[in-house]
Design a protein around this motif. Sequence first.
Motif, PDB file in Angstrom:
ATOM      1  N   SER A  42      -1.210   4.513   8.085  1.00 54.67           N
ATOM      2  CA  SER A  42      -2.105   5.649   7.853  1.00 54.67           C
ATOM      3  C   SER A  42      -3.537   5.227   7.526  1.00 54.67           C
ATOM      4  O   SER A  42      -4.434   6.066   7.531  1.00 54.67           O
ATOM      5  CB  SER A  42      -1.557   6.515   6.709  1.00 54.67           C
ATOM      6  OG  SER A  42      -1.555   5.774   5.493  1.00 54.67           O
ATOM      7  N   ASP A  43      -3.780   3.945   7.250  1.00 49.00           N
ATOM      8  CA  ASP A  43      -5.117   3.528   6.829  1.00 49.00           C
ATOM      9  C   ASP A  43      -6.031   3.166   7.993  1.00 49.00           C
ATOM     10  O   ASP A  43      -7.139   2.679   7.791  1.00 49.00           O
ATOM     11  CB  ASP A  43      -5.011   2.335   5.875  1.00 49.00           C
ATOM     12  CG  ASP A  43      -4.291   1.165   6.518  1.00 49.00           C
ATOM     13  OD1 ASP A  43      -3.556   1.403   7.500  1.00 49.00           O
ATOM     14  OD2 ASP A  43      -4.459   0.029   6.035  1.00 49.00           O
ATOM     15  N   LYS A  86       2.107   1.760  -3.490  1.00 44.96           N
ATOM     16  CA  LYS A  86       1.056   2.234  -4.396  1.00 44.96           C
ATOM     17  C   LYS A  86       0.827   3.733  -4.253  1.00 44.96           C
ATOM     18  O   LYS A  86       0.481   4.421  -5.215  1.00 44.96           O
ATOM     19  CB  LYS A  86      -0.246   1.484  -4.120  1.00 44.96           C
ATOM     20  CG  LYS A  86      -0.224   0.031  -4.555  1.00 44.96           C
ATOM     21  CD  LYS A  86      -1.499  -0.675  -4.147  1.00 44.96           C
ATOM     22  CE  LYS A  86      -1.441  -2.174  -4.480  1.00 44.96           C
ATOM     23  NZ  LYS A  86      -2.642  -2.890  -4.003  1.00 44.96           N
ATOM     24  N   ARG A  87       1.005   4.230  -3.013  1.00 47.36           N
ATOM     25  CA  ARG A  87       0.792   5.668  -2.787  1.00 47.36           C
ATOM     26  C   ARG A  87       2.002   6.496  -3.239  1.00 47.36           C
ATOM     27  O   ARG A  87       2.006   7.719  -3.107  1.00 47.36           O
ATOM     28  CB  ARG A  87       0.487   5.933  -1.316  1.00 47.36           C
ATOM     29  CG  ARG A  87      -0.879   5.398  -0.899  1.00 47.36           C
ATOM     30  CD  ARG A  87      -1.298   5.986   0.449  1.00 47.36           C
ATOM     31  NE  ARG A  87      -0.518   5.462   1.557  1.00 47.36           N
ATOM     32  CZ  ARG A  87      -0.842   4.363   2.241  1.00 47.36           C
ATOM     33  NH1 ARG A  87      -1.936   3.675   1.907  1.00 47.36           N
ATOM     34  NH2 ARG A  87      -0.103   3.955   3.240  1.00 47.36           N
ATOM     35  N   ASP A  88       3.038   5.841  -3.754  1.00 49.05           N
ATOM     36  CA  ASP A  88       4.233   6.491  -4.296  1.00 49.05           C
ATOM     37  C   ASP A  88       4.817   7.498  -3.319  1.00 49.05           C
ATOM     38  O   ASP A  88       5.066   8.655  -3.653  1.00 49.05           O
ATOM     39  CB  ASP A  88       3.898   7.171  -5.639  1.00 49.05           C
ATOM     40  CG  ASP A  88       5.175   7.481  -6.432  1.00 49.05           C
ATOM     41  OD1 ASP A  88       6.214   6.844  -6.136  1.00 49.05           O
ATOM     42  OD2 ASP A  88       5.130   8.355  -7.311  1.00 49.05           O
ATOM     43  N   VAL A  89       4.997   7.033  -2.107  1.00 46.09           N
ATOM     44  CA  VAL A  89       5.526   7.890  -1.040  1.00 46.09           C
ATOM     45  C   VAL A  89       6.965   8.294  -1.335  1.00 46.09           C
ATOM     46  O   VAL A  89       7.444   9.327  -0.849  1.00 46.09           O
ATOM     47  CB  VAL A  89       5.443   7.146   0.310  1.00 46.09           C
ATOM     48  CG1 VAL A  89       6.074   7.963   1.433  1.00 46.09           C
ATOM     49  CG2 VAL A  89       3.995   6.833   0.639  1.00 46.09           C
ATOM     50  N   GLU A 142       3.202   6.348   6.997  1.00 42.78           N
ATOM     51  CA  GLU A 142       2.407   5.854   5.871  1.00 42.78           C
ATOM     52  C   GLU A 142       2.007   4.383   6.052  1.00 42.78           C
ATOM     53  O   GLU A 142       0.937   3.974   5.603  1.00 42.78           O
ATOM     54  CB  GLU A 142       3.195   6.028   4.569  1.00 42.78           C
ATOM     55  CG  GLU A 142       3.325   7.463   4.106  1.00 42.78           C
ATOM     56  CD  GLU A 142       1.977   8.094   3.768  1.00 42.78           C
ATOM     57  OE1 GLU A 142       1.077   7.364   3.301  1.00 42.78           O
ATOM     58  OE2 GLU A 142       1.827   9.301   3.989  1.00 42.78           O
ATOM     59  N   ASN A 201       0.828  -1.217   0.000  1.00 43.58           N
ATOM     60  CA  ASN A 201       0.000   0.000   0.000  1.00 43.58           C
ATOM     61  C   ASN A 201       0.855   1.256   0.000  1.00 43.58           C
ATOM     62  O   ASN A 201       0.521   2.260  -0.639  1.00 43.58           O
ATOM     63  CB  ASN A 201      -0.924   0.005   1.223  1.00 43.58           C
ATOM     64  CG  ASN A 201      -2.049  -0.995   1.080  1.00 43.58           C
ATOM     65  OD1 ASN A 201      -2.346  -1.467  -0.025  1.00 43.58           O
ATOM     66  ND2 ASN A 201      -2.705  -1.314   2.190  1.00 43.58           N
TER      67      ASN A 201
END
Length: 813
Positions: free
Chosen positions: A810-811, A737-740, A807, A734
Motif C-alpha cells: 500500500s505504500d 505497525k499499522r495494526d492491520v 497492505e 510496516n
Amino acid sequence: MDKRSLTERDICTKFILPAVKQAGWDTMLQVREEVFFTKGRITVRGKLVARGTAKKADFVLYYKPNIPIAIIEAKDNKHVVGDGLQQGLDYAETLAIPFVFSSNGDGFVFHDRTGLSATKEQNLRLDQFPSPQELWRLYSAWKGLDSAAQALVLQDYYDDGSGKAPRYYQVNAINAAVEAIAKGQDRVLLVMATGTGKTYTAFQIIWRLWKAGRKKRILFLADRNVLIDQTMINDFRPFGGAMAKLSTKSKTIERSDGTEVDLALALDRKRRIDPSFEIYLGLYQAITGPEERQKLFREFSPDFFDLIVIDECHRGSAAEDSAWREILEYFASASQIGLTATPKETEYVSNTAYFGEPVFTYSLKQGISDGFLAPYKVIKVHIDRDVEGYRPEKGQLDRDGEEVDDRIYNAKDFDRNLVLDDRTKLVASKVTEFLKESGDRYQKSIVFCVDEEHAARMRQALINDNKDLCDENARYVMRITGSDIVGQAQIGNFIDPESRYPVIVTTSRLLSTGVDAQTCRLIVLDRPVGSMTEFKQIVGRGTRVHEDTQKFYFTLMDFRGATNHFADPDFDGDPVQIYEPGETDPITPPDTGITGFEDGEQDDYTTEPPTTGGDDVTFPGGGEPRKKVYVDGISARVVAERVEYLDANGKLVTESLRDFTKSALLKHFASLDDFLRRWKSEERKEAIVKELAREGLPLDVIARELGIDLDPFDLVCHIAFDRKPLTRRERAENVKKRDVFSRYEGKARAVLDVLLGKYADEGFLNLDDTNVLRIPPVNALGTPVELIRAFGGKDGFEQAVRDVQIELYSDVS
C-alpha cells in the motif's frame, strides 16, 4: 447458455470446430488445434538463460498432411468477430498460408491473401465456412498449378510413424521446392541457416519427387565424406536398398541407436559404376578432378539423372570455372536443387546467377528469433602484438639463428609466416581460463587455426595448460585436420553428444562446415576469416540447440578480428553480447560495464591464402613456398574490453542485464500506475511472475544475477521505475505497525502473524492458498479445518489474506 461467459477454448470446441467439421473438413487428418510453430526465443544475459513464449495458432487446416492452407484465430465472445484477424495474418505470413479466418463463435471474418476472391475480406455465418475443395481450388489457381502439377504437389511426405513432423519453415521450404519443380522450374535454390535441417528438408523433397515417379534417378552431392556417411545412415535411411554411395571403399557406420550398417557402394574396385540403384550419393572430389581420368561422372550418360541435389552449393560449385560446376553443366537436363546456408554473391562468384533467386530463405536471425537456433556471446580478445604490430630489433635472430627481416609484422603475418610462440601460449591460456571459469571444462570446443602446423602448436599449448585432464585421458585435446588420419577418426566422437572425448579440437578448415556438432559450446577463432560465407559457416558450428545437455547458447572467442563481420550489413544473425577483456580482466564476460576502444579496421582479405598444410606457406600470386620464421622470447599480452548485447530488433547496444530487464519491463508495463493496477487487480500475484517468466524475464533468476534479494513487486518497481525498494522484512514490519490484524483474535491472529513472518523469510506470494496451513510452522497452530474455522470459513480466510497482501504494497502509488 451465456456465450459471453465462455472461455476462448469453449468457443473453439462448441462453435468453431463444429462449423469447420460441417464444411467437410476431416478433424482427424485435416484439422489441428493449438499448433505451436516456434519454440520461443532464447534470452541470454550474463548467466541468465530463459525462453520466450512460443507462437501458437488456434487452428491450422491442411488439405493434406504438411500442406497447410488455412488458419483460424479464435477469441472469446467478449471480442468482436474480427479481433483475431491481424494476429492470424501475422501467423499466416510466417506459415506461408493464404487463407485467414477470425471468429468469436458468432461467425467468421475471411481474409483471402491470394487476391483471387472478389472481396479481400468478407463476413461469413458459421454455416458458410468454405469446404476443403473450395479453398484448394483457390490455392491451386494462386500457385499456378495445373492438374499434373497438383498430383505432384499432393504426393505424401515420408512418415516413419514416430510422430516426428517437419518444423514450419521446413514445410515451407519443401513445399516451395516441390511446387517449383511441379511447375517446370529446373534450377531451384533453398537458403537455410546452418542447424536448421537442410539435409532432412532435402530428403523430404527427394522422397516426394521419387515416390511420385517424377524423378527416378537422383544424385546427391556434398563436399565432405562425413556428410555423405551421416546422410546415408540418418535422414536418407528410408531409401534403403535403392541408395548407394559413389565410392570404392566399403565402410561400416554405427548408427545413433548403436546398430551398425555397411554402406552400399555403387563402384567396384576398378571404379566401374553399378547403374541399378536409384539414389546415388557422392563427393564432388570423388567423381571429378583436374585430369580427364578423374572425371568419373562422364561414365554416366548426360541424361542418366532426373534430379541433382547439391549440398553447400555456395562452395566451389558456384564458381563458373570450377571443376565441380562442370558436373552440373554435364547433367544440364536434370532438375537441380541447391542447398546453402550462405548464398554467395561476390564480384567474381554468384550462385544465384546459376540457380536464380531463392524460392525459400530461412536466415540465422530468424532461426534465433524463433528459438530453433542458439544465440551466442562474443568475447573479443585484442593482443598487443596484433594491435600494435611487431618490428624485430636490429639483429634479431630467429630460432634457427638467422636474422629476421626488418619490417612491421601484423596480425595477418602471425602463424602464417612469422611465429611468436608466446602469442600461441597466450591464446591457449585464455581458452583454458575461460573453460575453468565457466565451471565446465568438458564443454565441446573448436579452435580454428591458420593452418595445420599452427593447429599442432595450439594443440600442444592447450595440452600443457590442461595437463591434469590430459593425464586422465589423452584425447582431451586433439588436432583434427585434413592430413591427420588419427584426428579425423575422432570426428564421430567429437560430434556425438554421448561421447565425452575429445573435448577440445584444434583445426584449420576441416570443421568449418558440414559437421553437425550439436553440443559445441565454444568456438575460438585464431585465424583471419576474410570470407563472409566462411564466417557464417563457422558461426553455424555452434548454433544448434541441444536441450538434453542444456545447451541453449554458445560462446565465440575471437583473437583475430574476424567478428568485425558483424558490422557487415550482409550478416543477419548478430550476437547477444560482445566482450573485450583488458590485460588484467577475467576472460569470462561480466554482466555490466563498457570500457576500451572501438573495433579496429576490418580484415581486408577477400579469400584465404592457400597453405600446404605444413611449415611451408604458399602466397597468392605464385612464387616459391617460404619457410615460417620462429621468434622466441617475444612477450604478448591482452588489451581492451567492451560489452554489448543484442536488442529485440537485432541491433547491438551497450546494455547490462539491469538495462535489458528495465527495457523489457517497460514494454510490458507502460508506467508505474499501469503496473500497480495490474498487481493490485491480480488476486494471485504468482500469475504475474509466471507470465513474465514465460516472456523471458524470470524475476528470481534476475534477482540472483544482480545480487539483490527483493520481492518481485519491489524488483519491478526498483529496476523499471527507479523506486527505492523495501526488503520483505521491512514490508512485513510496516504491516504490523499499522495494526492491520486488530479485528482478528486468537488463532486467526496467530495464523496471520505466522504467514506474515513466512512472507518476510521466504517471500511467499500465494498466502491465500489453504495448503500453506499444512506446512510448518503454521501447522503447529492446529489442523487446516480448525484454522479456517477461526476465520469463519474459507471465504473469510481468503479475504483476510487478500487484505494483508493489499497492505503489504500500500505504500507505493
